[in-house]
Design a protein around this motif. Structure first.
Motif: not given
Length: 155
Positions: A58, A61-66, A68-69, A73
């Protein structure tokens, strides 16, 4: 970009309910189901910084990617709605569910987990068990996802 940043800040302000043990986390999950508000469940997730500390992959990953997942999600939304709709079909008044007991499993035998947690609830003589995955970090417990559907078989 500014809107995305404000959304992330808003989510981080929601993610403030650190559970000190698995029982507190389970009671928080039950309260979120009883409220019917997914935002209450989202408060039980870790921040992106915690994910980065626990999961090396992780870190890229950017904050936004984390977010979103995890917190945002599609699976979380579907699973949460599935539990609520199953309760409604079975005519289970979630607000009447009483928290009874807890089982915690650590199949990977690591401090962080992930852990499998099942908490048992009841209304009168009927019981329901709710199973989910969680992890812990620095003494705090965090919700990850529901693991088993069909929680209200006895109803």
């Amino acid at each position: 970009m500014k809107k995305l940043f404000l959304t992330a800040v808003s989510l981080f302000s929601l993610i403030a309910a650190n559970a000190q043990d698995s029982a507190a986390l389970s009671k928080g999950v039950l309260q979120a189901l009883q409220s019917g508000n997914i935002e209450d469940l989202k408060k039980l997730f870790a921040t992106p910084d915690v994910y980065r500390a626990v999961y090396p992959e992780a870190k890229t990953f950017t904050d936004e990617q984390i977010i979103k997942q995890t917190v945002d999600s599609e699976k979380l939304k579907i699973d949460f709605e599935d539990v609520l709709s199953t309760a409604k079909k079975k005519k289970v008044d979630l607000k009447q569910l009483h928290y009874d007991s807890l089982e915690v499993e650590n199949p990977w035998e690591t401090y962080e987990g992930p852990w499998g947690i099942t908490f048992h609830t009841s209304i009168g003589d009927k019981t329901a068990s709710i199973t989910y995955a969680a992890f812990r970090h620095n003494g705090n417990w965090y919700f990850m996802e529901f693991l088993i559907s069909g929680f209200f078989k006895e109803f």
